[in-house]
Scaffold this active site. Sequence first.
Site, PDB file in Angstrom:
ATOM      1  CB  CYS A  25      13.029  -5.499   2.970  1.00  0.00           C
ATOM      2  SG  CYS A  25      11.802  -5.383   1.654  1.00  0.00           S
ATOM      3  CG  HIS A  31       4.570  -4.332   3.284  1.00  0.00           C
ATOM      4  ND1 HIS A  31       5.000  -4.219   1.985  1.00  0.00           N
ATOM      5  CD2 HIS A  31       5.651  -4.729   3.994  1.00  0.00           C
ATOM      6  CE1 HIS A  31       6.277  -4.537   1.909  1.00  0.00           C
ATOM      7  NE2 HIS A  31       6.699  -4.850   3.128  1.00  0.00           N
ATOM      8  CG  HIS A  75      -2.087   2.229  11.576  1.00  0.00           C
ATOM      9  ND1 HIS A  75      -3.180   1.609  11.013  1.00  0.00           N
ATOM     10  CD2 HIS A  75      -1.778   3.271  10.767  1.00  0.00           C
ATOM     11  CE1 HIS A  75      -3.533   2.261   9.924  1.00  0.00           C
ATOM     12  NE2 HIS A  75      -2.698   3.270   9.746  1.00  0.00           N
ATOM     13  CD  GLU A 136       6.100  -8.085   2.173  1.00  0.00           C
ATOM     14  OE1 GLU A 136       6.287  -8.760   3.197  1.00  0.00           O
ATOM     15  OE2 GLU A 136       6.987  -7.876   1.322  1.00  0.00           O
TER      16      GLU A 136
END
Length: 149
Positions: A25, A31, A75, A136
């Site tokens: 990560c 996600h 987004h 998530e």
Amino acid sequence: MSTIRITKQFNFETGHALYGYDGKCKNVHGHSYKLSVTVSGTPISDNTNVKFGMVIDFGDLKKIVNEEIVDVFDHATVFNKNTPHVELAKELMDRGHEVLLVDYQPTSEMMVIDFAEKVKERLPENIKLHSIKLQETDSSFAEWFASEN
């Protein structure tokens, strides 16, 4: 009259990277988040009120959460503004990408704290934020509960 909890669910796509993390990560990735916002209150008992019987109109809760969270984070790519990721963020913004710079590590845990503060500020006085759950992945989520904060 009884206190009732109601929950509204939301979905949004967000990218992030965890600066300094020792796993995958640390790389920019995204996600498909699932967000559940639960509030509590007493249903409106005035039968002349157009919202008679409601704790809060689901549409009103949706408007708050969309304006404060979904429309902002959907987004977009989120970076901690106190890390060298700010250089990458600037490059992405210069190329027309939507980037959010926050003052925390953009983990699900820290995001739910941020989201709780944003939602609490917008709720009517008689409505209390009970909890927020940010999922998530299918098997990983963070939760914030008012009773613990």
